[in-house]
Design a protein around this motif. Sequence first.
Motif, mmCIF file in Angstrom:
data_model
loop_
_atom_site.group_PDB
_atom_site.id
_atom_site.type_symbol
_atom_site.label_atom_id
_atom_site.label_comp_id
_atom_site.label_asym_id
_atom_site.label_seq_id
_atom_site.Cartn_x
_atom_site.Cartn_y
_atom_site.Cartn_z
ATOM 1 N N THR A 129 62.464 35.271 68.986
ATOM 2 C CA THR A 129 62.578 34.665 67.659
ATOM 3 C C THR A 129 63.631 33.561 67.658
ATOM 4 O O THR A 129 63.405 32.477 67.099
ATOM 5 N N GLN A 130 64.770 33.820 68.296
ATOM 6 C CA GLN A 130 65.825 32.811 68.369
ATOM 7 C C GLN A 130 65.355 31.578 69.143
ATOM 8 O O GLN A 130 65.621 30.445 68.746
ATOM 9 N N LEU A 131 64.655 31.806 70.244
ATOM 10 C CA LEU A 131 64.153 30.684 71.035
ATOM 11 C C LEU A 131 63.106 29.886 70.270
ATOM 12 O O LEU A 131 63.060 28.649 70.361
ATOM 13 N N GLN A 132 62.260 30.562 69.509
ATOM 14 C CA GLN A 132 61.265 29.858 68.712
ATOM 15 C C GLN A 132 61.934 28.987 67.648
ATOM 16 O O GLN A 132 61.503 27.860 67.389
ATOM 17 N N ALA A 133 63.004 29.491 67.034
ATOM 18 C CA ALA A 133 63.739 28.705 66.038
ATOM 19 C C ALA A 133 64.382 27.486 66.704
ATOM 20 O O ALA A 133 64.383 26.378 66.142
ATOM 21 N N LYS A 134 64.903 27.669 67.898
ATOM 22 C CA LYS A 134 65.511 26.558 68.643
ATOM 23 C C LYS A 134 64.468 25.490 68.964
ATOM 24 O O LYS A 134 64.728 24.289 68.832
ATOM 25 N N VAL A 135 63.283 25.919 69.375
ATOM 26 C CA VAL A 135 62.197 24.979 69.678
ATOM 27 C C VAL A 135 61.822 24.187 68.421
ATOM 28 O O VAL A 135 61.621 22.972 68.473
ATOM 29 N N LYS A 136 61.739 24.874 67.292
ATOM 30 C CA LYS A 136 61.391 24.205 66.032
ATOM 31 C C LYS A 136 62.447 23.163 65.675
ATOM 32 O O LYS A 136 62.111 22.026 65.316
ATOM 33 N N ASN A 137 63.733 23.513 65.796
ATOM 34 C CA ASN A 137 64.812 22.563 65.483
ATOM 35 C C ASN A 137 64.770 21.359 66.420
ATOM 36 O O ASN A 137 64.935 20.216 65.988
ATOM 37 N N LEU A 138 64.547 21.594 67.700
ATOM 38 C CA LEU A 138 64.484 20.494 68.658
ATOM 39 C C LEU A 138 63.281 19.594 68.392
ATOM 40 O O LEU A 138 63.363 18.374 68.551
ATOM 41 N N SER A 139 62.146 20.187 67.981
ATOM 42 C CA SER A 139 60.963 19.380 67.654
ATOM 43 C C SER A 139 61.238 18.475 66.460
ATOM 44 O O SER A 139 60.859 17.292 66.458
ATOM 45 N N GLU A 140 61.906 19.019 65.440
ATOM 46 C CA GLU A 140 62.233 18.213 64.264
ATOM 47 C C GLU A 140 63.201 17.090 64.623
ATOM 48 O O GLU A 140 63.048 15.955 64.175
ATOM 49 N N GLU A 141 64.178 17.410 65.455
ATOM 50 C CA GLU A 141 65.137 16.398 65.882
ATOM 51 C C GLU A 141 64.436 15.308 66.697
ATOM 52 O O GLU A 141 64.733 14.121 66.555
ATOM 53 N N ASN A 142 63.473 15.726 67.532
ATOM 54 C CA ASN A 142 62.698 14.777 68.330
ATOM 55 C C ASN A 142 61.903 13.834 67.423
ATOM 56 O O ASN A 142 61.863 12.624 67.647
ATOM 57 N N LYS A 143 61.259 14.377 66.391
ATOM 58 C CA LYS A 143 60.501 13.546 65.447
ATOM 59 C C LYS A 143 61.408 12.534 64.758
ATOM 60 O O LYS A 143 61.058 11.362 64.602
ATOM 61 N N GLN A 144 62.589 13.012 64.355
ATOM 62 C CA GLN A 144 63.536 12.146 63.662
ATOM 63 C C GLN A 144 63.988 11.017 64.587
ATOM 64 O O GLN A 144 64.052 9.851 64.178
ATOM 65 N N LEU A 145 64.266 11.316 65.838
ATOM 66 C CA LEU A 145 64.687 10.287 66.790
ATOM 67 C C LEU A 145 63.567 9.287 67.054
ATOM 68 O O LEU A 145 63.812 8.080 67.149
ATOM 69 N N LYS A 146 62.331 9.783 67.175
ATOM 70 C CA LYS A 146 61.195 8.874 67.361
ATOM 71 C C LYS A 146 61.058 7.923 66.172
ATOM 72 O O LYS A 146 60.781 6.735 66.343
ATOM 73 N N HIS A 147 61.253 8.474 64.966
ATOM 74 C CA HIS A 147 61.161 7.659 63.752
ATOM 75 C C HIS A 147 62.247 6.589 63.751
ATOM 76 O O HIS A 147 61.991 5.423 63.423
ATOM 77 N N GLU A 148 63.462 6.968 64.137
ATOM 78 C CA GLU A 148 64.569 6.007 64.179
ATOM 79 C C GLU A 148 64.306 4.934 65.228
ATOM 80 O O GLU A 148 64.566 3.750 64.996
ATOM 81 N N ILE A 149 63.781 5.328 66.388
ATOM 82 C CA ILE A 149 63.483 4.354 67.437
ATOM 83 C C ILE A 149 62.385 3.410 66.977
ATOM 84 O O ILE A 149 62.449 2.202 67.198
ATOM 85 N N GLY A 150 61.381 3.968 66.319
ATOM 86 C CA GLY A 150 60.299 3.135 65.780
ATOM 87 C C GLY A 150 60.843 2.132 64.777
ATOM 88 O O GLY A 150 60.456 0.960 64.755
#
Length: 179
Positions: A129-150
């Motif tokens: 469960t903890q690892l799944q939450a970490k994956v979700k947070n990293l995915s959101e951070e990745n989306k945000q960084l892609k948006h900023e780079i775009g």
Amino acid sequence: MGEEDIKIRKVENSAARQATFSKRRRSLFKKAHELAVLCDVPVGLVVFSESRKLYEYSSSSTVRDIFSKYDEHPKAEKHFGTTDVARPETEISEGSNLIRNLRGEDIEDIEAIVQSGHCREYELMEQITQLQAKVKNLSEENKQLKHEIGGLNSQKMVEGIQRMEDDESFDVSLRLGYV
């Protein structure tokens, strides 16, 4: 076409040794049963595996009854030296404990083992469960960084076009492919 004699020695490979033990144990129990049926005699057989698991066969009553007859027999010690050699008390008591466990008489021990297994399972589920939450947070951070780079790329493009427009010697229509 006679069968070749098999040299009797310890099987070194543990998997092959376990397979050999299982096959030969079954054959031994089958022979004990055949002896009991063909000759109408009581036969008792006890075998302990390498992992100290108990296997037993009794043709009539119980193995314990057959061993009691053995203990009471006047010539019993002459066949095997002592009754301890034929039937070590520690192995019998361990076998008896195992039988009690299998019958459910010592259910508390089994429940403790199951409970410890459930605790380990719960710990693993928590980690998942903890690892799944970490994956979700990293995915959101990745989306945000892609948006900023775009956004940065778009901004650089706009700045480049503005520089070209400011340069009067540069024909924008050729650069954009209008002509």
